[in-house]
Design a protein around this motif. Structure first.
Motif, PDB file in Angstrom:
ATOM      1  N   ASN A  15       4.914 -33.308  24.804  1.00 37.29           N
ATOM      2  CA  ASN A  15       5.842 -32.420  24.105  1.00 37.29           C
ATOM      3  C   ASN A  15       5.331 -32.181  22.688  1.00 37.29           C
ATOM      4  OD1 ASN A  15       7.173 -33.855  26.229  1.00 37.29           O
ATOM      5  ND2 ASN A  15       9.113 -33.085  25.472  1.00 37.29           N
ATOM      6  N   LEU A  16       4.635 -33.175  22.144  1.00 33.78           N
ATOM      7  CA  LEU A  16       4.093 -33.111  20.787  1.00 33.78           C
ATOM      8  C   LEU A  16       2.769 -33.854  20.779  1.00 33.78           C
ATOM      9  CD1 LEU A  16       4.515 -32.543  17.678  1.00 33.78           C
ATOM     10  CD2 LEU A  16       5.401 -34.874  17.571  1.00 33.78           C
ATOM     11  N   LEU A  17       1.783 -33.255  20.145  1.00 34.50           N
ATOM     12  CA  LEU A  17       0.493 -33.907  19.969  1.00 34.50           C
ATOM     13  C   LEU A  17      -0.057 -33.502  18.614  1.00 34.50           C
ATOM     14  CD1 LEU A  17      -1.915 -35.592  20.928  1.00 34.50           C
ATOM     15  CD2 LEU A  17      -2.794 -33.532  22.057  1.00 34.50           C
ATOM     16  N   VAL A  18      -0.216 -34.487  17.732  1.00 31.47           N
ATOM     17  CA  VAL A  18      -0.775 -34.254  16.406  1.00 31.47           C
ATOM     18  C   VAL A  18      -1.986 -35.165  16.266  1.00 31.47           C
ATOM     19  CG1 VAL A  18      -0.381 -34.342  13.921  1.00 31.47           C
ATOM     20  CG2 VAL A  18       1.495 -33.708  15.455  1.00 31.47           C
ATOM     21  N   ILE A  19      -3.134 -34.552  16.024  1.00 33.88           N
ATOM     22  CA  ILE A  19      -4.370 -35.306  15.811  1.00 33.88           C
ATOM     23  C   ILE A  19      -4.843 -35.005  14.408  1.00 33.88           C
ATOM     24  CG2 ILE A  19      -6.751 -35.657  16.533  1.00 33.88           C
ATOM     25  CD1 ILE A  19      -5.913 -34.752  19.340  1.00 33.88           C
ATOM     26  N   GLN A  20      -4.965 -36.050  13.612  1.00 32.01           N
ATOM     27  CA  GLN A  20      -5.378 -35.898  12.225  1.00 32.01           C
ATOM     28  C   GLN A  20      -6.700 -36.623  12.007  1.00 32.01           C
ATOM     29  OE1 GLN A  20      -2.333 -36.690   9.314  1.00 32.01           O
ATOM     30  NE2 GLN A  20      -3.844 -37.454   7.858  1.00 32.01           N
ATOM     31  N   ASP A  21      -7.670 -35.927  11.453  1.00 33.64           N
ATOM     32  CA  ASP A  21      -8.961 -36.524  11.120  1.00 33.64           C
ATOM     33  C   ASP A  21      -8.836 -37.193   9.756  1.00 33.64           C
ATOM     34  OD1 ASP A  21     -11.572 -37.195  10.520  1.00 33.64           O
ATOM     35  OD2 ASP A  21     -12.410 -35.264  11.120  1.00 33.64           O
ATOM     36  N   ASP A  22      -8.856 -38.513   9.741  1.00 30.64           N
ATOM     37  CA  ASP A  22      -8.732 -39.293   8.516  1.00 30.64           C
ATOM     38  C   ASP A  22     -10.086 -39.733   7.960  1.00 30.64           C
ATOM     39  OD1 ASP A  22      -5.921 -39.208   8.728  1.00 30.64           O
ATOM     40  OD2 ASP A  22      -5.894 -41.013   9.975  1.00 30.64           O
TER      41      ASP A  22
END
Length: 97
Positions: A18-25
C-alpha cells in the motif's frame, strides 16, 4: 537502473504494498568504509525502507524482515551495505481512536 529502482521493482512484485518509500541515505555515510565500492566510487550503499503491506499481517517483526531480506538478497550481498527497515501491515498504520 539504480539500486533503489531494482529494490522497488522487487518489493512491489513480492508484497504489492500500500506504501513503499525507499530513501538513499548514502550521502550521510560518505567516507565510511561500507559506502565505498570496489571501483572507488560511493553511493547507493545505505538505504531506509518503509513498506506497508497486507502480506505482513499476522507476521512477527523478525519474519517480516526475513521476507524482505530474502527478496533483496542480491542487493544485500553486493551493493547495499546497510538497510534500515520498517515493515508494517495496513492495520498498524491506521489512526487509533
Amino acid at each position: 537502473m539504480t539500486v533503489a529502482d531494482k529494490m522497488r521493482d522487487k518489493l512491489m512484485a513480492a508484497f504489492a504494498p500500500n506504501l513503499l518509500v525507499i530513501q538513499d541515505d548514502s550521502a550521510r555515510h560518505a567516507g565510511h568504509s561500507g559506502a565505498r565500492r570496489a571501483d572507488g566510487s560511493e553511493g547507493e550503499s545505505h538505504f531506509s525502507i518503509r513498506i506497508v503491506s497486507q502480506k505482513f499481517a499476522g507476521l512477527s517483526r523478525v519474519e517480516r524482515q526475513r521476507r524482505v531480506y530474502d527478496v533483496l538478497s542480491e542487493e544485500l550481498s553486493d551493493r547495499v551495505h546497510a538497510l534500515s527497515l520498517t515493515a508494517l501491515s495496513p492495520a498498524e498504520t491506521a489512526p487509533r481512536q
